[in-house]
Design a protein around this motif. Structure first.
Motif, short mmCIF file in Angstrom:
data_model
loop_
_atom_site.label_atom_id
_atom_site.label_comp_id
_atom_site.label_asym_id
_atom_site.label_seq_id
_atom_site.Cartn_x
_atom_site.Cartn_y
_atom_site.Cartn_z
N ASN A 115 0.86 -1.18 0.00
CA ASN A 115 0.00 0.00 0.00
C ASN A 115 0.89 1.24 0.00
O ASN A 115 2.07 1.18 0.36
CB ASN A 115 -0.88 0.00 1.26
N ILE A 116 0.31 2.36 -0.41
CA ILE A 116 0.99 3.65 -0.24
C ILE A 116 0.12 4.51 0.65
O ILE A 116 -1.11 4.53 0.50
CB ILE A 116 1.30 4.33 -1.59
N HIS A 117 0.77 5.19 1.60
CA HIS A 117 0.04 6.01 2.58
C HIS A 117 0.63 7.43 2.55
O HIS A 117 1.85 7.59 2.54
CB HIS A 117 0.19 5.40 3.98
N PRO A 118 -0.25 8.45 2.54
CA PRO A 118 0.25 9.83 2.39
C PRO A 118 0.73 10.47 3.69
O PRO A 118 0.28 11.53 4.10
CB PRO A 118 -0.96 10.56 1.81
N SER A 119 1.67 9.80 4.36
CA SER A 119 2.37 10.41 5.49
C SER A 119 3.69 9.67 5.66
O SER A 119 3.92 8.64 5.02
CB SER A 119 1.55 10.29 6.79
N LEU A 120 4.52 10.21 6.53
CA LEU A 120 5.77 9.52 6.86
C LEU A 120 5.48 8.59 8.03
O LEU A 120 5.63 8.94 9.19
CB LEU A 120 6.85 10.55 7.23
N LEU A 121 5.04 7.40 7.69
CA LEU A 121 4.74 6.42 8.74
C LEU A 121 6.00 6.17 9.58
O LEU A 121 7.10 6.24 9.05
CB LEU A 121 4.26 5.11 8.11
N PRO A 122 5.83 5.94 10.89
CA PRO A 122 4.58 5.64 11.59
C PRO A 122 3.74 6.85 12.01
O PRO A 122 2.74 6.66 12.70
CB PRO A 122 5.08 4.88 12.82
N ARG A 177 1.71 18.12 -3.66
CA ARG A 177 3.16 17.92 -3.71
C ARG A 177 3.53 16.51 -3.27
O ARG A 177 4.45 15.90 -3.82
CB ARG A 177 3.88 18.97 -2.84
N VAL A 178 2.82 15.99 -2.28
CA VAL A 178 3.07 14.62 -1.83
C VAL A 178 2.73 13.63 -2.94
O VAL A 178 3.48 12.67 -3.20
CB VAL A 178 2.28 14.31 -0.55
N LEU A 179 1.62 13.88 -3.65
CA LEU A 179 1.20 12.95 -4.70
C LEU A 179 2.24 12.85 -5.80
O LEU A 179 2.49 11.76 -6.34
CB LEU A 179 -0.15 13.39 -5.28
N THR A 180 2.88 13.97 -6.14
CA THR A 180 3.95 13.95 -7.14
C THR A 180 5.04 12.97 -6.74
O THR A 180 5.58 12.23 -7.58
CB THR A 180 4.53 15.37 -7.30
N GLN A 181 5.37 12.96 -5.45
CA GLN A 181 6.40 12.04 -4.96
C GLN A 181 5.89 10.59 -4.91
O GLN A 181 6.65 9.66 -5.14
CB GLN A 181 6.88 12.48 -3.57
N GLU A 182 4.60 10.42 -4.60
CA GLU A 182 4.02 9.07 -4.60
C GLU A 182 4.22 8.41 -5.96
O GLU A 182 4.52 7.21 -6.04
CB GLU A 182 2.52 9.13 -4.27
N HIS A 183 4.04 9.20 -7.02
CA HIS A 183 4.16 8.66 -8.38
C HIS A 183 5.59 8.23 -8.71
O HIS A 183 5.80 7.48 -9.67
CB HIS A 183 3.68 9.70 -9.40
#
Length: 198
Positions: A115-122, A177-183
């Motif tokens: 999965n991908i999650h839009p935060s710096l887990l944890p 901006r986060v989504l750009t990095q997700e890709h």
């Protein structure tokens, strides 16, 4: 490499931009030739998910398992598993799939489910991650690719990207901006997993 034998099945609930990034990377980086891998199917729990239209246009088989047709989560997950298993997936990739999956589903795809999650887990598991990061005064946010376990957003971390939180940021601006990095990081994480497979 003898043929394409590592199937990737992607689950989406909306626009599927991470799904599209993975499909595009699979072609640009020649996953079929290098790893014997391809995106074999895309499934959604919503017939209206725009990502299905894109995937179908790319010649990828698509399907819908509508969660509203099932009284219990277990019944929905069983129906979804039946569709996925037709493709004998080496990886099941959650790309904006907005359903919490049952332990039985997670167990069935153990070590194959990511999965991908839009935060710096944890940090910031669950929803509204960008607004929560802003509200807490975080200087950095980001995204995490992780293995899926029965505990929400707690599996082993496979890749992360860090994005600065800017003065006056809104949740929407930060999310973009986060989504750009997700890709970038999601296809990269998938490729690493494929490369490590026998």
């Amino acid at each position: 490499m003898s043929g394409v034998n590592k199937n990737i099945v992607i689950l989406i609930s909306g626009g599927g931009s991470n799904m599209a990034a993975i499909v595009q990377a699979s072609r640009a980086r020649q996953w079929p030739a290098r790893f014997g891998a391809k995106v074999a199917a895309v499934f959604s729990n919503k017939a209206t998910a725009q990502g299905l239209v894109w995937a179908a246009g790319e010649g990828i088989p698509t399907g819908v398992v509508d969660h509203r047709q099932f009284a219990q989560r277990e019944a929905f997950d069983a129906a979804l598993m039946a569709q996925i298993d037709v493709h004998s997936p080496a990886l099941v990739v959650l790309a904006g799939f907005m359903r919490i999956l049952t332990p039985g589903f997670v167990q069935h795809y153990q070590n194959r489910l990511i999965n991908i999650h839009p935060s710096l887990l944890p940090a910031f598991t669950g929803l509204n991650t960008h607004q929560r990061a802003i509200d807490m005064g975080c200087r950095f946010a980001g995204a995490t690719v992780h293995r899926v376990t029965s505990e929400l957003d707690h599996g082993a971390i496979l890749d992360q990207a860090v994005v600065p939180v800017l003065p006056g940021d809104t949740a929407e601006a930060l999310a973009g901006r986060v989504l750009t990095q997700e890709h970038i990081i999601y296809p990269r994480a998938v490729e690493r997993l494929l490369a490590a497979m026998p």
